[in-house]
Design a protein around this motif. Structure first.
Motif, PDB file in Angstrom:
ATOM      1  N   PRO A 249       7.342 -10.394 -12.819  1.00  0.00           N
ATOM      2  CA  PRO A 249       7.332  -9.101 -11.622  1.00  0.00           C
ATOM      3  C   PRO A 249       6.220  -9.290 -11.238  1.00  0.00           C
ATOM      4  CG  PRO A 249       6.899  -8.045 -13.317  1.00  0.00           C
ATOM      5  CD  PRO A 249       7.153  -8.802 -13.748  1.00  0.00           C
ATOM      6  N   ARG A 250       6.327  -9.108  -9.166  1.00  0.00           N
ATOM      7  CA  ARG A 250       5.680  -9.176  -8.037  1.00  0.00           C
ATOM      8  C   ARG A 250       4.493  -8.066  -8.324  1.00  0.00           C
ATOM      9  NH1 ARG A 250       7.759 -13.069  -3.420  1.00  0.00           N
ATOM     10  NH2 ARG A 250       9.080 -14.478  -4.627  1.00  0.00           N
ATOM     11  N   PHE A 251       3.152  -7.599  -7.998  1.00  0.00           N
ATOM     12  CA  PHE A 251       3.148  -6.550  -7.848  1.00  0.00           C
ATOM     13  C   PHE A 251       2.298  -6.562  -6.360  1.00  0.00           C
ATOM     14  CE2 PHE A 251      -0.607  -3.256  -7.635  1.00  0.00           C
ATOM     15  CZ  PHE A 251       0.410  -1.777  -8.509  1.00  0.00           C
ATOM     16  N   ALA A 252       2.134  -5.000  -5.084  1.00  0.00           N
ATOM     17  CA  ALA A 252       1.241  -5.453  -3.919  1.00  0.00           C
ATOM     18  C   ALA A 252       1.295  -4.387  -4.202  1.00  0.00           C
ATOM     19  CB  ALA A 252       1.878  -5.392  -3.230  1.00  0.00           C
ATOM     20  N   GLU A 253      -0.220  -4.229  -3.784  1.00  0.00           N
ATOM     21  CA  GLU A 253      -0.684  -2.414  -2.987  1.00  0.00           C
ATOM     22  C   GLU A 253      -0.411  -1.996  -1.785  1.00  0.00           C
ATOM     23  OE1 GLU A 253      -5.141  -1.771  -4.120  1.00  0.00           O
ATOM     24  OE2 GLU A 253      -5.026  -3.708  -5.545  1.00  0.00           O
ATOM     25  N   LEU A 254      -0.449  -1.130  -1.616  1.00  0.00           N
ATOM     26  CA  LEU A 254      -0.240  -0.008  -0.635  1.00  0.00           C
ATOM     27  C   LEU A 254      -1.269   0.989   0.365  1.00  0.00           C
ATOM     28  CD1 LEU A 254       3.424   1.411  -1.210  1.00  0.00           C
ATOM     29  CD2 LEU A 254       3.533  -0.350  -0.468  1.00  0.00           C
ATOM     30  N   ARG A 255      -0.446   1.201   1.221  1.00  0.00           N
ATOM     31  CA  ARG A 255      -2.318   2.783   1.564  1.00  0.00           C
ATOM     32  C   ARG A 255      -1.467   3.826   1.544  1.00  0.00           C
ATOM     33  NH1 ARG A 255      -4.053  -0.835   6.847  1.00  0.00           N
ATOM     34  NH2 ARG A 255      -4.898  -2.796   6.496  1.00  0.00           N
ATOM     35  N   GLY A 256      -2.694   4.597   1.538  1.00  0.00           N
ATOM     36  CA  GLY A 256      -2.072   5.975   2.085  1.00  0.00           C
ATOM     37  C   GLY A 256      -1.726   6.581   0.538  1.00  0.00           C
ATOM     38  N   GLY A 257      -1.792   7.578   0.593  1.00  0.00           N
ATOM     39  CA  GLY A 257      -1.159   8.651   0.014  1.00  0.00           C
ATOM     40  C   GLY A 257      -0.015   8.754  -0.353  1.00  0.00           C
ATOM     41  N   HIS A 258       0.637   9.619  -1.558  1.00  0.00           N
ATOM     42  CA  HIS A 258       1.984   9.520  -1.901  1.00  0.00           C
ATOM     43  C   HIS A 258       3.277   9.401  -0.860  1.00  0.00           C
ATOM     44  CE1 HIS A 258       5.277   8.886  -5.409  1.00  0.00           C
ATOM     45  NE2 HIS A 258       5.883  10.146  -4.734  1.00  0.00           N
ATOM     46  N   ASN A 259       3.301  11.105  -0.701  1.00  0.00           N
ATOM     47  CA  ASN A 259       4.347  11.363   0.578  1.00  0.00           C
ATOM     48  C   ASN A 259       3.652  10.525   2.472  1.00  0.00           C
ATOM     49  OD1 ASN A 259       5.835  12.694  -1.523  1.00  0.00           O
ATOM     50  ND2 ASN A 259       3.904  14.033  -0.898  1.00  0.00           N
ATOM     51  N   GLU A 260       1.999   9.882   2.616  1.00  0.00           N
ATOM     52  CA  GLU A 260       2.003   9.499   3.979  1.00  0.00           C
ATOM     53  C   GLU A 260       1.326   7.913   3.412  1.00  0.00           C
ATOM     54  OE1 GLU A 260      -0.531  11.684   1.764  1.00  0.00           O
ATOM     55  OE2 GLU A 260       1.172  13.381   2.901  1.00  0.00           O
ATOM     56  N   GLY A 261       2.125   7.043   2.839  1.00  0.00           N
ATOM     57  CA  GLY A 261       1.843   5.493   2.551  1.00  0.00           C
ATOM     58  C   GLY A 261       3.150   5.292   2.593  1.00  0.00           C
ATOM     59  N   GLY A 262       3.676   4.502   1.003  1.00  0.00           N
ATOM     60  CA  GLY A 262       4.929   3.786   0.936  1.00  0.00           C
ATOM     61  C   GLY A 262       4.437   2.326   2.691  1.00  0.00           C
ATOM     62  N   PHE A 263       5.206   1.721   1.601  1.00  0.00           N
ATOM     63  CA  PHE A 263       5.602   0.168   2.507  1.00  0.00           C
ATOM     64  C   PHE A 263       5.503   0.060   4.152  1.00  0.00           C
ATOM     65  CE2 PHE A 263      10.100   0.683   3.042  1.00  0.00           C
ATOM     66  CZ  PHE A 263      10.377  -0.036   3.833  1.00  0.00           C
ATOM     67  N   LEU A 264       6.070   1.400   4.833  1.00  0.00           N
ATOM     68  CA  LEU A 264       6.229   1.664   5.972  1.00  0.00           C
ATOM     69  C   LEU A 264       4.729   1.391   6.846  1.00  0.00           C
ATOM     70  CD1 LEU A 264       8.497   3.748   7.118  1.00  0.00           C
ATOM     71  CD2 LEU A 264       8.869   1.575   7.467  1.00  0.00           C
ATOM     72  N   VAL A 265       3.391   1.457   6.773  1.00  0.00           N
ATOM     73  CA  VAL A 265       2.496   1.847   7.017  1.00  0.00           C
ATOM     74  C   VAL A 265       1.588   1.186   5.861  1.00  0.00           C
ATOM     75  CG1 VAL A 265       2.366   4.619   7.765  1.00  0.00           C
ATOM     76  CG2 VAL A 265       0.856   3.972   5.628  1.00  0.00           C
ATOM     77  N   SER A 266       1.850  -0.286   5.174  1.00  0.00           N
ATOM     78  CA  SER A 266       0.976  -0.420   4.832  1.00  0.00           C
ATOM     79  C   SER A 266       1.369  -2.216   5.088  1.00  0.00           C
ATOM     80  CB  SER A 266       1.178  -0.868   3.184  1.00  0.00           C
ATOM     81  OG  SER A 266       0.734   0.797   2.607  1.00  0.00           O
ATOM     82  N   PRO A 267       0.672  -2.949   5.869  1.00  0.00           N
ATOM     83  CA  PRO A 267       1.128  -4.226   6.260  1.00  0.00           C
ATOM     84  C   PRO A 267       1.016  -5.217   5.213  1.00  0.00           C
ATOM     85  CG  PRO A 267      -0.983  -2.819   7.984  1.00  0.00           C
ATOM     86  CD  PRO A 267      -0.690  -2.277   6.427  1.00  0.00           C
ATOM     87  N   ASP A 268       0.179  -5.152   3.821  1.00  0.00           N
ATOM     88  CA  ASP A 268       0.169  -5.929   2.445  1.00  0.00           C
ATOM     89  C   ASP A 268       1.813  -5.882   2.079  1.00  0.00           C
ATOM     90  OD1 ASP A 268      -1.979  -7.015   3.451  1.00  0.00           O
ATOM     91  OD2 ASP A 268      -3.334  -5.759   2.105  1.00  0.00           O
ATOM     92  N   GLY A 269       2.088  -4.728   2.158  1.00  0.00           N
ATOM     93  CA  GLY A 269       3.590  -3.916   1.742  1.00  0.00           C
ATOM     94  C   GLY A 269       4.767  -4.805   2.489  1.00  0.00           C
ATOM     95  N   LYS A 270       4.252  -4.169   3.290  1.00  0.00           N
ATOM     96  CA  LYS A 270       5.527  -5.417   3.972  1.00  0.00           C
ATOM     97  C   LYS A 270       5.983  -6.520   4.149  1.00  0.00           C
ATOM     98  CE  LYS A 270       5.592  -2.137   8.429  1.00  0.00           C
ATOM     99  NZ  LYS A 270       5.498  -1.634  10.295  1.00  0.00           N
ATOM    100  N   ALA A 271       4.122  -7.180   3.786  1.00  0.00           N
ATOM    101  CA  ALA A 271       4.340  -8.904   4.018  1.00  0.00           C
ATOM    102  C   ALA A 271       5.468  -8.956   2.217  1.00  0.00           C
ATOM    103  CB  ALA A 271       3.024  -9.691   4.083  1.00  0.00           C
ATOM    104  N   ALA A 272       4.635  -8.359   1.472  1.00  0.00           N
ATOM    105  CA  ALA A 272       5.497  -8.653   0.416  1.00  0.00           C
ATOM    106  C   ALA A 272       6.615  -8.163   0.106  1.00  0.00           C
ATOM    107  CB  ALA A 272       4.554  -8.251  -1.266  1.00  0.00           C
ATOM    108  N   LEU A 273       7.111  -6.946   1.074  1.00  0.00           N
ATOM    109  CA  LEU A 273       8.742  -7.358   1.063  1.00  0.00           C
ATOM    110  C   LEU A 273       9.223  -8.244   1.562  1.00  0.00           C
ATOM    111  CD1 LEU A 273      10.882  -4.992   0.254  1.00  0.00           C
ATOM    112  CD2 LEU A 273      10.453  -4.429   1.780  1.00  0.00           C
TER     113      LEU A 273
END
Length: 282
Positions: A249-273
């Motif tokens: 599997p692939r893995f990417a780090e997100l930014r922010g807390g559990h309810n404030e973070g997520g792929f929507l606010v994480s450039p690396d997460g968006k790119a990985a997705l």
């Protein structure tokens, strides 16, 4: 004095055990009523859909058609709120070319039915089966499209189980725990949590059955589901994939807390997705 304190401590533990046994469902699920907003708030075209589960529960859902769909997506949301809180997620996934089905579990969003672990699995099955049955009839172009699943937090556990029960082209989990037992043992180390739980969502025990490509997303700053859970899921899934001769599997780090973070606010997460989707939907 010592014996008095000991009796108090034992009484506190006994009460805590009783509360955990009786009310553990309220610790796992936090549903709200029917959403008071719709995707039209963001000027997103959508369709109201009713899903019917194998055990006869009717579920409300929104279908967000992509303009040029290259895949279909079952979105399994977390333990709190309803699909009304996930419109931004649906919009972002729609922009990535995924016709997205946002659905509420039984007991959520004004739906009937009694909440249970198996019940939430049946709800995800109904969402998948709707997309599989209707893709050629309702969604342009008139041909079957690959189906993926995205699960956030508790929804990740539900999406992992869906990957065992249905054929997925890809799986994405965001901020997902290894199991409810592990979470409970960390939160209540003084209680025999593993013996008392009837709600388990034991995702770490199921990774060998996930045969589709898998992207795991997690933030080091997650204040509810520790980052270590994502690491342990990744390690277990990687070992299982290697043993079976599959790509890890692939893995990417997100930014922010559990309810404030997520792929929507994480450039690396968006790119990985985006990269993950390009690889499985080419």
């Amino acid at each position: 004095m010592v014996f008095a304190l000991l009796r108090i401590a034992v009484a506190v533990v006994v009460v805590a055990v009783i509360l955990l046994v009786v009310f553990q469902g309220k610790l796992v699920w936090a549903p709200t009523g029917a959403p008071d907003v719709t995707p039209s708030l963001l000027k997103i075209p959508y369709r109201d859909v009713t899903l019917t589960t194998r055990d006869g529960v009717a579920l409300h859902a929104w279908l967000l058609p992509a303009e040029e769909p290259r895949g279909l997506l079952v979105f399994c949301h977390g333990n709190g709120g309803s699909i009304g809180d996930r419109i931004d997620d649906g919009a972002a996934l729609r922009r990535l070319g995924l016709t997205t089905l946002l659905f509420d579990y039984r007991g959520y969003g004004g739906n009937g039915g009694s909440l249970s672990e198996e019940g939430t699995y049946l709800d995800a099955e109904a969402a998948y089966d709707f997309l599989a049955a209707s893709s050629a009839k309702l969604l342009p172009p008139a041909k079957p499209l690959p189906i993926l699943a995205f699960g956030e937090s508790l929804g990740g556990a539900i999406a992992i189980e869906l990957a065992r029960r249905r054929k997925l082209a890809g799986l994405v989990t965001e901020s997902t725990f290894t199991s409810i037992a592990d979470m409970g043992a960390e939160l209540y180390p003084f209680l025999p949590v593993r013996w008392l739980l009837r709600i388990r969502y034991a995702s770490v025990d199921k990774v060998a059955d996930v045969k589709c490509p898998w992207l795991l997303l997690h933030s080091r700053a997650d204040d509810i589901v520790p980052y270590a859970h994502g690491e342990r899921l990744l390690a277990a899934a990687t070992a299982a994939a290697q043993a079976a001769g599959r790509s890890p599997p692939r893995f990417a780090e997100l930014r922010g807390g559990h309810n404030e973070g997520g792929f929507l606010v994480s450039p690396d997460g968006k790119a990985a997705l985006a990269s993950f989707l390009d690889s499985v939907l080419r």
